[in-house]
Design an enzyme around this catalytic site. Structure first.
Site, PDB file in Angstrom:
ATOM      1  N   ASN A 147      24.000  23.581 -26.631  1.00 55.77           N
ATOM      2  CA  ASN A 147      25.305  22.921 -26.695  1.00 55.77           C
ATOM      3  C   ASN A 147      25.601  22.485 -28.112  1.00 55.77           C
ATOM      4  O   ASN A 147      24.703  22.135 -28.880  1.00 55.77           O
ATOM      5  CB  ASN A 147      25.360  21.710 -25.750  1.00 55.77           C
ATOM      6  CG  ASN A 147      24.786  20.452 -26.387  1.00 55.77           C
ATOM      7  OD1 ASN A 147      25.458  19.766 -27.153  1.00 55.77           O
ATOM      8  ND2 ASN A 147      23.526  20.164 -26.068  1.00 55.77           N
ATOM      9  N   CYS A 182      21.843  11.830 -36.654  1.00 60.52           N
ATOM     10  CA  CYS A 182      23.041  12.004 -37.482  1.00 60.52           C
ATOM     11  C   CYS A 182      22.686  11.703 -38.935  1.00 60.52           C
ATOM     12  O   CYS A 182      21.729  10.982 -39.210  1.00 60.52           O
ATOM     13  CB  CYS A 182      24.114  11.028 -37.023  1.00 60.52           C
ATOM     14  SG  CYS A 182      23.504   9.340 -37.010  1.00 60.52           S
TER      15      CYS A 182
HETATM   16  O1  RRO Z   1      27.659  15.943 -28.768  1.00 60.28           O
HETATM   17  C1  RRO Z   1      26.763  16.769 -29.005  1.00 60.28           C
HETATM   18  O2  RRO Z   1      26.997  17.920 -29.365  1.00 60.28           O
HETATM   19  C2  RRO Z   1      25.341  16.403 -28.848  1.00 60.28           C
HETATM   20  C3  RRO Z   1      24.775  15.204 -29.237  1.00 60.28           C
HETATM   21 BR1  RRO Z   1      25.726  13.814 -29.984  1.00 60.28          BR
HETATM   22  C4  RRO Z   1      23.395  14.976 -29.073  1.00 60.28           C
HETATM   23  O3  RRO Z   1      22.818  13.940 -29.403  1.00 60.28           O
HETATM   24  N1  RRO Z   1      22.656  15.981 -28.538  1.00 60.28           N
HETATM   25  C5  RRO Z   1      23.211  17.151 -28.160  1.00 60.28           C
HETATM   26  O4  RRO Z   1      22.491  18.048 -27.665  1.00 60.28           O
HETATM   27  N2  RRO Z   1      24.549  17.357 -28.310  1.00 60.28           N
END
Ligand code: RRO
Length: 621
Positions: free
Chosen positions: A392, A453
Site C-alpha cells: 500500500n 516519517c
Molecule cells: O498511509 C500510508 O500509506 C501508510 C502509513 Br502512514 C503507514 O504508517 N504504513 C503504511 O503501510 N501505509
C-alpha cells in the site's frame, strides 16, 4: 439497511458459461436482498491462495440479479432436512486475473466467503410523470451485470426503460440470455459482429438528440472511457446520469483506502463507501447520491428503494473465555487490537450498523494516523496484491488534527473499547501540538506515535535513527501522562536499537512492525503497480520478518510490545505472544474478514484454555 457484520460462507448454486463470460449464483441464507448497483467482496473457501499465494484479497463483484430462494439443509445429528429461506445472488464474471479466474472455476456446491451487500445503489429517476422518457441503461462488456437487476427493479415499478449494451468483440460478448431475457435490448459491437457497428455510446447519442431526452435519466456501467463518454454526452444534453464505477479495492467497507477516485475540486472519494454509483458531473464523477445504505431504516429509505431487514450476525462467537490483559494500565478484554490504518470504525459503522458495536472485533481501537494538517492522500493506484500480501501507499488521507477533534473524536468515543489515537508529524513542534491537544481529551486512552516519517529539519526518518527517536520522545513525554506507544518501522538493520532509544526517551510501549518497503511491477505496463513507485508490504508474507523483529526488540526492552505483521489466525497471534508481544494487532486480515479481530481473539482464548502445560502463555526463550 446494513450488511451483516463479517463474512459468511455461501454455497454455489449454479455455475456455467454465459456468452463470453461466466455466470454463477450463490445461495445467501444470512444476508438481505441487495439493491441494484451494490456489490459483494468474494473469495472462495478453498484454493483461494492457490497459485503462488494469489489471489490473496477478496474480489469486488456487482450483483447482477437476485431472487428469494428456499433451500434445504440437513440438521446435524437428526437426519432430517430443514427448509431455509435465503437470497439467490447472481454474478456475471470475466476471468482476467488470479481472483476472477478462480471464481470462474466455481463448481455447484462449493463454498464462497461473502461480505455484503456493500456500497450505495442506483436511484430511481426523479422525473416519472406520464410521458417522461424514463430510464436509459447503458452497459459495456462485463459492465452489463449490475444493469440487469436495475432493469428488473424498474420493470416492477413500471419505469419505462431502454437498454443499450455494447461489446468489444465476439469473445467478450453475450451473457444476456440469463440477465436480460425480460426486455428488448439494443446492441452495439466495436467489431460489428452484433448490432450497431460502433460504440454503444453512439446509440445513446442518437437517443439524447430526441425530443423527450430532457426527461430521461441515464444509468451506466462499463469501462472508464465509456463512462467518460456517457458523462460527457449527458452533460451536453442536460440529462442526469449515474455511473457505476470500478477501482481496485482490498476491503469493500472503507477500511483500506485503496479504492480512491479523484473528485472534482481535488481530493479523493472512497469508491466502496462513497459509491460505487456516482453521479456524472461536468468536472467528473460526484458522490452526492444517496449515501451508502446506512445504519437504520432512514438511510435505506433515502436511497429511494424499499428497505429490507437484516438478520443479526451469528458467526464467530467466542468459544472460551477471553484472555484479559493489562496494557500500560488499560484493562483490555482480550489481546487483539487493530493495526492503525486498517479499520475505519466510523465507515464500518455506516456499513454494518449496530452489529459492529455489539461484536466489536478489537479490545482497543487504534485510529488511522492523523497529521497536523488535513491530507488528501496519494494518487491511485494505491494498493497492489502480492503473494500472501499486498503493498500500500495510501499517503495518510486524514482530516488533520482539528478536523479529527471536531468530527471524529466524539464518534470514536462511542466505541465500546478504549481509543488509541495514532499521530504523525514532521517537526517536534507539530508533534508536540498534537500530543498537547490529545492529552486533555478524556476520550483518548493512549497515543501511538507513527515515526515512519522524515524530520523536516534533519531530513532523516525519525524511526530509523535511535538518536532522532529518543529526542522526539524527550520532547513529547512531559506533555502527557497518557500511554505513548512508539510504532517502529521495520526498514532498518537494527530495530531493537530504536526500541531501546524510545524506551529511554520515556515511551510506555512499542508497536511493530509497520509495513516493509516494497515494490512490484505491473506486467501489463512494465511500470510499478503503485503510482508512488513503492509502498509498504503487509500480510502473511511479512510475518517471519515481524516475528524476528519482535523477538529482537523483546530481548532489548522491558516495556510492552504490540506485535503485528500478517496475523490472520489465533495461531499467528500466539506466535507473536511467544515472541514477546503483550498485544497483537490485526491489519491486512481485516480487509479480507471484517470480523477477523474477534475470530482471532476467540482462537487465542480457545488455545489458551486447552494449554494445560502453560507453554503458550510463556514467552519463548
Ligand atoms: O498511509 C500510508 O500509506 C501508510 C502509513 Br502512514 C503507514 O504508517 N504504513 C503504511 O503501510 N501505509
Amino acid at each position: 439497511m446494513t450488511a451483516p457484520f463479517g463474512r459468511r460462507l455461501c454455497k454455489v448454486g449454479e455455475s456455467r458459461d454465459s456468452g463470453g463470460y461466466r455466470f454463477f449464483s450463490l445461495i445467501d441464507t444470512g444476508g438481505p436482498e441487495p439493491l441494484p448497483g451494490q456489490f459483494y467482496m468474494l473469495a472462495t473457501e478453498s484454493h483461494w491462495e492457490q497459485s503462488a499465494q494469489r489471489p490473496f484479497l477478496p474480489r469486488a463483484l456487482s450483483v447482477a440479479d437476485t431472487a428469494q430462494t428456499l433451500s434445504s439443509r440437513l440438521v446435524p445429528d437428526s437426519g432430517t432436512k430443514r427448509e431455509l429461506s435465503g437470497v439467490r445472488l447472481d454474478f456475471l464474471i470475466e476471468g482476467i486475473g488470479p481472483g476472477t479466474d478462480r471464481l470462474c472455476e466455481l463448481e455447484p456446491g462449493e463454498s464462497v466467503w461473502v461480505n455484503g451487500p456493500l456500497g450505495n445503489s442506483f436511484s430511481p429517476p426523479r422525473e416519472l410523470s406520464p410521458g417522461a422518457a424514463g430510464a436509459i441503461l447503458i452497459g459495456g462488456g462485463i459492465g452489463i451485470a449490475p444493469l440487469a437487476l436495475l432493469r428488473r427493479t424498474f420493470a416492477t415499478r413500471n419505469v419505462p426503460t431502454r437498454v443499450l449494451l455494447g461489446f468489444r468483440d465476439r469473445a467478450h460478448s453475450g451473457g444476456l440470455d440469463d440477465l436480460f431475457s425480460c426486455c428488448e435490448v439494443r446492441l452495439a459491437s466495436d467489431d460489428g459482429h452484433i448490432g450497431h457497428h460502433g460504440y454503444v455510446t453512439d446509440l445513446l447519442a442518437a437517443i439524447l438528440e430526441g425530443d423527450d431526452a430532457a426527461s430521461a435519466a441515464v444509468y451506466a456501467c462499463g469501462p472508464p472511457p465509456m463512462l467518460d463518454a456517457v458523462a460527457a454526452l449527458c452533460t451536453a444534453a442536460g440529462v442526469p446520469c449515474e455511473l457505476a464505477m470500478e477501482s481496485p479495492m482490498a476491503c469493500g467497507y472503507g477500511a483500506c483506502f485503496g479504492c480512491a477516485v479523484p473528485k472534482p475540486g481535488g481530493g479523493y472519494l472512497r469508491l466502496c463507501v462513497d459509491g460505487p454509483v456516482l453521479r456524472g458531473g461536468p468536472a467528473g464523477p460526484v458522490a452526492d447520491l444517496a449515501p451508502p445504505p446506512a445504519a437504520g431504516v432512514a438511510g435505506a429509505a433515502s436511497s429511494g428503494w424499499s428497505p429490507k431487514s437484516t438478520p443479526p450476525p451469528g458467526n464467530h462467537e467466542s468459544k472460551g473465555r477471553d484472555a484479559e490483559v493489562d496494557f500500560c494500565g488499560l484493562e483490555l478484554v482480550h489481546p487483539v487490537v487493530n493495526a492503525s490504518g486498517t479499520f475505519d470504525a466510523i465507515a464500518a459503522c455506516r456499513v454494518y450498523g449496530e452489529a459492529l458495536l455489539d461484536s466489536f472485533p478489537f479490545s482497543a481501537f487504534v485510529s488511522k494516523t492523523i497529521t497536523p494538517q488535513p491530507r488528501t492522500g496519494n494518487e491511485p493506484q494505491r494498493i497492489w496484491e502480492t503473494p500472501a500480501g499486498m503493498i500500500n501507499s495510501i499517503g495518510l488521507p486524514n482530516k488533520g488534527l482539528d478536523g479529527f477533534l471536531r468530527e471524529d473524536l466524539s464518534q470514536l468515543a462511542e466505541l465500546p473499547v478504549p481509543l488509541i489515537v495514532s499521530v504523525m508529524a514532521t517537526a517536534h513542534e507539530e508533534f508536540a501540538r498534537m500530543i498537547s491537544a490529545l492529552a486533555t481529551r478524556d476520550e483518548v486512552a493512549g497515543i501511538e506515535l507513527n515515526v515512519s516519517c522524515p524530520n523536516v529539519h534533519s531530513g532523516l526518518i525519525v524511526g530509523e535513527q535511535p538518536a532522532e527517536a529518543e529526542a522526539l520522545l524527550e520532547v513529547l513525554r512531559p506533555l502527557t501522562e497518557k500511554p505513548l506507544i512508539a510504532k517502529l518501522t521495520p526498514n532498518l538493520a537494527d530495530p531493537a536499537a530504536v526500541a531501546v532509544a524510545v524506551e529511554q526517551g520515556g515511551a510506555d510501549a512499542v508497536s511493530l512492525i509497520n509495513t516493509l518497503k516494497a515494490s512490484a511491477i505491473d506486467p501489463a505496463t512494465g511500470e510499478p503497480g503503485i503510482a508512488a513507485g513503492h509502498g509498504g508490504l503487509s500480510g502473511p508474507a511479512v510475518r517471519p520478518v515481524a516475528i524476528a523483529q519482535v523477538r529482537a526488540v523483546a530481548a532489548a526492552v522491558s516495556i510492552p510490545i504490540v506485535g503485528m505483521g500478517g496475523v490472520a489466525a489465533g495461531a499467528d497471534a500466539l506466535e507473536f505472544i511467544a515472541a514477546g508481544a503483550t498485544l497483537v494487532a490485526v491489519g491486512t486480515e481485516n480487509f479480507r474478514d471484517p470480523h477477523a479481530g474477534r475470530r482471532i481473539a476467540s482462537e487465542i482464548a480457545g488455545a489458551l484454555e486447552n494449554d494445560r502445560s502453560g507453554a503458550l502463555s510463556r514467552p519463548a526463550a
